[in-house]
Scaffold this active site. Structure first.
Site, short mmCIF file in Angstrom:
data_model
loop_
_atom_site.label_atom_id
_atom_site.label_comp_id
_atom_site.label_asym_id
_atom_site.label_seq_id
_atom_site.Cartn_x
_atom_site.Cartn_y
_atom_site.Cartn_z
N SER A 83 -0.35 2.60 4.74
CA SER A 83 0.80 1.66 4.82
C SER A 83 2.21 2.63 5.01
O SER A 83 3.14 2.09 5.70
CB SER A 83 1.10 1.26 3.31
OG SER A 83 1.01 2.38 2.42
N GLU A 84 2.24 3.95 4.78
CA GLU A 84 3.37 4.97 5.16
C GLU A 84 3.03 6.34 5.20
O GLU A 84 1.93 6.98 4.79
CB GLU A 84 4.55 4.91 3.97
CG GLU A 84 5.16 3.72 3.98
CD GLU A 84 5.12 2.66 2.93
OE1 GLU A 84 5.45 1.66 2.97
OE2 GLU A 84 4.28 3.13 2.19
N THR A 85 3.61 6.92 6.12
CA THR A 85 3.61 8.46 6.87
C THR A 85 4.65 8.98 6.29
O THR A 85 5.69 8.41 6.88
CB THR A 85 2.96 8.69 8.14
OG1 THR A 85 1.48 7.80 7.70
CG2 THR A 85 2.70 10.15 8.26
N HIS A 135 6.44 4.88 -2.84
CA HIS A 135 5.34 5.88 -3.06
C HIS A 135 5.30 7.12 -2.19
O HIS A 135 5.08 8.08 -2.50
CB HIS A 135 3.95 5.06 -3.20
CG HIS A 135 3.14 5.18 -1.63
ND1 HIS A 135 3.35 4.36 -1.02
CD2 HIS A 135 2.21 6.08 -1.28
CE1 HIS A 135 2.73 4.43 0.01
NE2 HIS A 135 1.81 5.41 -0.17
#
Length: 307
Positions: free
Chosen positions: A47-49, A81
């Protein structure tokens, strides 16, 4: 694009590997341009990096640690997060053994976000994120937006209007969400989210996502909540940016007391249980001092070789 880039992967908002919300962190992204960061985020397919861009110590002491956040599709100014997980990684890499509490500031597109840490023991968080250090980020003060008709939103998401007991409102602490309160946990667990109808509804708002929240008083008068958030056709295990909005919303509408810590559980339905600890302060008519905290654990390290 050429070079060798190290990354770590954490599970965030959990102490247990293979639960929580996964995050990839490129520990030194100097030399990568915007397109290359975006391509690597697509490659990681999370979902994110995040990408840490180290600067000289004097600049970092003044401005904080520069970090950029990408989804598989775009760069984000802020996300929960990734902020907490990246800060916990930086703490683990830098913390002296005897240091029990400290603070690191991340310099994000949305501005500076401080994260404070408390270690459970003097050996916690040495060299790697081990699930034994609690991190708590302070998010931007909330902006409260428009409220919506419960009948309209209930029709969009396919539930009865009386299942929505409190105001539906857009709230932002860096990213705007439509906070939708749900009366019963069973209704939330069985929600069959209509992606197309929701996307059509959200098109006319500043928010991109609904955040469904079911707050309930437990034994000993402890306030806990369960939550769900759907995106890109999937579901998010833990949404730290939305959790800050939820904390602000709960204090604004008198559901949570000022500075009362609330445990939000998310991700149960997709077998990635997560725990977020949130609180906010009421200062007269304002809500301020929004804090979202939790743990993380490292699950792997790797190297990407390009060119």
């Amino acid at each position: 694009m050429s070079g060798t880039y190290e990354f770590v992967q954490l599970d965030v908002f959990t102490k247990t590997p293979l639960t929580g919300n996964p995050l990839a962190i490129f520990t030194d992204a100097r030399g990568l341009d915007d397109g290359e960061m975006q391509a690597l985020a697509r490659e990681m397919n999370l979902s994110e990096t995040t990408f840490i861009l180290p600067r000289d110590p004097a600049t970092e002491a003044q401005e904080g640690k520069k970090v950029r956040i990408f989804t598989v599709a775009e760069e984000l100014p802020f996300a929960g997060h990734p902020t907490l997980g990246t800060a916990l990684h930086l703490y683990a890499r830098a913390a002296p053994v005897s240091e029990q509490s400290t603070e690191i500031t991340l310099d994000l597109k949305a501005g500076k976000i401080p994260v404070r840490f408390t270690a459970n023991s003097e050996n916690a968080g040495r060299n790697r994120v081990d699930g034994q250090v609690f991190g708590e980020m302070r998010q931007r003060d909330p902006e409260f937006g428009v409220t919506f008709s419960r009948e309209e939103v209930a029709r969009v998401i396919g539930i009865a209007p009386d299942e929505i007991p409190w105001p539906i409102q857009i709230v932002s602490t860096g990213l705007p969400f439509v906070i939708v309160p749900i009366r019963n946990q069973e209704t939330l667990a069985n929600l069959n989210f209509p992606h197309a109808q929701a996307a059509e509804f959200l098109k006319s708002t500043e928010a991109r996502s609904f955040y469904f929240l079911c707050p309930q008083r437990r034994e000993k008068d402890r306030l806990e909540a369960t939550a769900r958030m759907f995106f890109y056709g999937g579901e998010d295990p833990a949404t730290g940016s939305a959790a800050g909005c939820a904390a602000s919303w709960m204090v604004q509408h008198g559901i949570a007391n000022s500075d009362e810590q609330v445990l939000i559980r998310q991700g149960v339905e997709i077998r990635r249980p997560s725990e977020m600890y949130v609180r906010a302060t009421r200062d007269g008519q304002r809500v301020t001092n929004v804090r979202v905290g939790g743990y993380a654990v490292e699950v792997l390290r790797g190297t990407v070789r390009l060119g």
